[in-house]
Scaffold this active site. Structure first.
Site, PDB file in Angstrom:
ATOM      1  N   HIS A   1       0.786  -1.229   0.000  1.00 31.38           N
ATOM      2  CA  HIS A   1       0.000   0.000   0.000  1.00 31.38           C
ATOM      3  C   HIS A   1       0.813   1.272   0.000  1.00 31.38           C
ATOM      4  O   HIS A   1       0.335   2.311  -0.433  1.00 31.38           O
ATOM      5  CB  HIS A   1      -1.039  -0.027   1.113  1.00 31.38           C
ATOM      6  CG  HIS A   1      -2.250  -0.714   0.617  1.00 31.38           C
ATOM      7  ND1 HIS A   1      -2.320  -2.074   0.579  1.00 31.38           N
ATOM      8  CD2 HIS A   1      -3.366  -0.245   0.025  1.00 31.38           C
ATOM      9  CE1 HIS A   1      -3.457  -2.406   0.010  1.00 31.38           C
ATOM     10  NE2 HIS A   1      -4.110  -1.319  -0.334  1.00 31.38           N
TER      11      HIS A   1
ATOM     12  N   ASP B   1      -4.580  -8.318  -4.556  1.00 31.12           N
ATOM     13  CA  ASP B   1      -4.652  -9.426  -3.612  1.00 31.12           C
ATOM     14  C   ASP B   1      -4.855 -10.754  -4.330  1.00 31.12           C
ATOM     15  O   ASP B   1      -4.349 -11.781  -3.898  1.00 31.12           O
ATOM     16  CB  ASP B   1      -5.781  -9.197  -2.600  1.00 31.12           C
ATOM     17  CG  ASP B   1      -5.337  -8.263  -1.492  1.00 31.12           C
ATOM     18  OD1 ASP B   1      -4.206  -8.446  -0.994  1.00 31.12           O
ATOM     19  OD2 ASP B   1      -6.083  -7.341  -1.145  1.00 31.12           O
TER      20      ASP B   1
ATOM     21  N   CYS C   1     -10.242  -3.290 -10.342  1.00 25.69           N
ATOM     22  CA  CYS C   1      -9.741  -2.104  -9.644  1.00 25.69           C
ATOM     23  C   CYS C   1      -8.357  -2.334  -9.030  1.00 25.69           C
ATOM     24  O   CYS C   1      -7.863  -1.506  -8.284  1.00 25.69           O
ATOM     25  CB  CYS C   1     -10.726  -1.636  -8.578  1.00 25.69           C
ATOM     26  SG  CYS C   1     -11.036  -2.870  -7.317  1.00 25.69           S
TER      27      CYS C   1
HETATM   28  C1  PEP Z   1      -6.768  -5.274  -4.709  1.00 21.27           C
HETATM   29  O1  PEP Z   1      -6.495  -6.097  -3.847  1.00 21.27           O
HETATM   30  O2  PEP Z   1      -6.526  -5.424  -5.929  1.00 21.27           O
HETATM   31  C2  PEP Z   1      -7.428  -4.008  -4.340  1.00 21.27           C
HETATM   32  C3  PEP Z   1      -7.862  -3.160  -5.250  1.00 21.27           C
HETATM   33  O3  PEP Z   1      -7.525  -3.712  -3.015  1.00 21.27           O
HETATM   34  P1  PEP Z   1      -6.287  -3.229  -2.119  1.00 21.27           P
HETATM   35  O4  PEP Z   1      -5.135  -2.932  -3.036  1.00 21.27           O
HETATM   36  O5  PEP Z   1      -6.763  -2.052  -1.373  1.00 21.27           O
HETATM   37  O6  PEP Z   1      -6.036  -4.417  -1.243  1.00 21.27           O
HETATM   38 MG    MG Z   2      -7.325  -5.934  -1.872  1.00 16.99          MG
END
Ligand code: PEP
Ligand code: MG
Length: 592
Positions: A205, A474, A521
């Site tokens: 993140h 993820d 996303c």
């Molecule tokens: C993902 O896991 O692709 C996602 C969009 O959520 P995050 O990156 O916030 O875990």
């Molecule tokens: Mg995620």
């Protein structure tokens, strides 16, 4: 407890790492030392001694893990520096495991009834003085190590992840051992040029936050701290994963030219803002924005995006020691929904846990041997309704101001969705009883498909979900068992692995059968390299960092849907990710 770094000659040094946020920053280094801790000292009652010792043990274990990670990284440095650093860190590890140090601190907690921080300071100071008094110059120099270890312990105890970065020289480049997502949230791109750190992976993140703020960043740089001093002139080349310390005039001039070229490209792409995102044969692809912080809102409109496809609500929990209440959350969400002026906003419930830790949730999260598989995201929300209820209430209330959708992270079973819907109904009734206006009808509830089990069970989840959002960050991590935030396995993290692509395809097909919208996303949605493949697989909505929208749109304008579909099918027949990458790159290069 400042560490006196050895002076290095100021010749140019080029360090390699993982370029996680593109672009170039040129500016003075600010090396974040652990020297500015605010430590509070106080007496504790007898009944708190056990808890205070447990806090110390937890901090010592965390400090040990940090040093262990650094030691593993030191192997990546070449030459004498590696050996020197290796010995030093081994000495730190031994100290952290020694009963002499930890036992001494415990005795002060117990005997003097001091809080753990005060006990660490007293013990470290006594021990450092003992070393300093030694005749042997080697041993007396060890006092510095004692202080460094003490500092690390204090940092872990106070869990200070949030240092402000205001007051630094404009354009400064932050250098640190580790930079958390919460740290990144405190960096104002108008003040900070970029950053680089020793630890971290490309899809963690911190990296996502850096991309979203447009801060060039290079992580996983082993030789950073022994090489850079505050004030050194640095170039952070986030596109190529390089940190250049004290660049030569020729190198500097080359990078300054690149900065100008990049600014020209951004200006030229900005012209696409009001151009509809349609393929050559007229297929519309919805482009939305992933929002990390409300202050990025102005970028959404500038980018020409059609809405917010993913609002990560974690920002409300960062850099604080308490929890946001319903009213505070409502205000924050309402501001965003209003600013979007009728364009949809997809708000995700809290996704904390795993690598996304929030200090304010320490108690609820607890320790986990496998945080990514533990009490994360929806699991935490369902276990602790006092977290979920105010979030749902705030979303219901903010939905009065414009179209709002609710998105649930890390779902694996339809039962979890049903449980949230039940809470949502209850919350709606409670608000209605109090005469508070809420969205009518209730907002659609969607499911993140980001766990392989959820993708494989997409058919059953499509029965309870109003829409799907595929979280490839993820999904890739869990499918390939690669920690997205771990620099040592970053080279194995590959969304083009056939297993990941099959799960995406499976999910899209299930959504189409159930006639529910499906978006992607994860970070690949914002990478033009993947656009034709995703569109070819049937994805019609992509959500990404605002800065990525123009480039992805430009790619969409050049795609022919039918050829993209055929190439996607050809790719899906492959079993080797190398071959997949070659087929995709070849397709992209021929500008189809
Ligand atoms: C993902 O896991 O692709 C996602 C969009 O959520 P995050 O990156 O916030 O875990
Ligand atoms: Mg995620």
């Amino acid at each position: 407890m400042k560490t006196d770094k050895k002076k290095k000659p100021r010749e140019e040094r080029v360090l390699d790492g993982l370029g996680v946020a593109p672009g170039v920053a040129i500016g003075p280094a600010y090396v974040r030392e652990a020297g500015d801790l605010q430590v509070v000292e106080y007496q504790i009652p007898a009944g708190k001694v056990k808890a205070e010792k447990a806090r110390l043990a937890e901090a010592a274990a965390k400090a040990g893990r940090q040093v262990g990670k650094l030691k593993a990284k030191a192997v990546g440095i070449h030459g004498l520096a590696a050996e020197e650093l290796g010995y030093l860190l081994e000495a730190h590890l031994q100290m952290l495991n020694s009963t002499r140090l930890i036992g001494g601190i415990e005795r002060r907690i117990e005997g003097d009834r001091r809080n753990a921080e005060a006990a660490v300071m007293a013990e470290i100071s006594a021990l450092a003085q003992e070393f300093e008094a030694m005749e042997d110059s080697y041993l007396s120099a060890r006092a510095e190590d004692v202080r460094e270890v003490g500092h690390r312990l204090l940092r872990c105890l106070t869990d200070v992840e949030f240092h402000g970065f205001s007051g630094l020289e404009r354009g400064s480049i932050v250098i640190a051992e580790e930079i958390s997502p919460a740290d990144t949230a405190l960096m104002d791109p108008r003040e900070i040029g970029g950053f680089s750190c020793v630890l971290g992976g490309a899809e963690g993140h911190t990296a996502i936050m850096a991309r979203s703020l447009g801060l060039p960043a290079v992580v996983g740089v082993p030789g950073l701290l022994p090489t850079v001093r505050s004030g050194d002139l640095l170039i952070v080349d986030g596109s190529n994963g390089l940190v250049i310390v004290n660049p030569t005039p020729a190198r500097l001039a080359g990078y300054e030219r690149r900065l100008k070229d990049m600014a020209r490209e951004v200006r030229s792409l900005a012209r696409l803002r009001d151009v509809p995102a349609k393929t050559r044969d007229g297929q519309h692809v919805g482009l939305q924005v992933n929002l990390e912080l409300p202050r990025e809102l102005n970028q959404v409109s500038e980018s020409g995006a059609e809405g917010v496809g993913l609002l990560r609500t974690e920002f409300m929990y960062m850099n604080r020691n308490d929890l946001p209440g319903e009213e505070e959350q409502y205000q924050a969400l309402a501001e965003i929904v209003k600013a979007m002026k009728g364009r949809p906003v997809t708000v995700r419930t809290l996704d904390i846990g795993g690598e996304k830790l929030a200090t304010s949730l320490g108690e609820q999260l607890g320790e986990s041997a496998n945080p990514a598989l533990g009490l994360r995201a929806i699991r935490l929300s369902l276990k602790e309704p006092q977290l979920l209820r105010p979030q749902l209430a705030a979303m219901l209330r903010a939905g009065v101001h414009g179209p709002l959708r609710i998105l649930l992270p890390m779902i694996t079973t339809p039962g979890e969705v049903r449980a949230v819907r039940k809470e949502l109904d209850k919350t709606a009734r409670r608000l209605a009883r109090r005469g508070i206006a809420i969205a009518d009808p209730l907002p659609p509830v969607g499911v993140m498909i980001e766990v392989p089990g959820a993708a494989l069970a997409a058919d059953s989840l499509s029965q309870v979900a109003d829409f799907f959002a595929i979280g490839t960050n993820d999904l890739t991590m869990y499918t390939l068992a690669i920690d997205r935030g771990e620099e040592r396995v970053a080279h194995l993290y590959n969304p083009l692995h056939p297993a990941v692509l099959r799960l995406i395809q499976f999910t899209v097909e299930a959504a189409l059968r159930a006639r529910i919208p499906v978006s992607v996303c994860g970070e690949i949605a914002g990478d033009p390299r993947f656009t034709a493949l995703l569109v070819g697989l049937g994805v019609r909505e992509l959500s990404m960092t605002a800065k990525a929208v123009p480039r992805v749109k430009s790619r969409i304008l050049s795609i022919d849907m039918h050829t993209a579909g055929r190439r996607a099918m050809m790719i899906m027949e492959q079993v080797d990710s190398g071959r997949i990458a070659a087929l995709l790159d070849d397709f992209n290069e021929t500008a189809n």
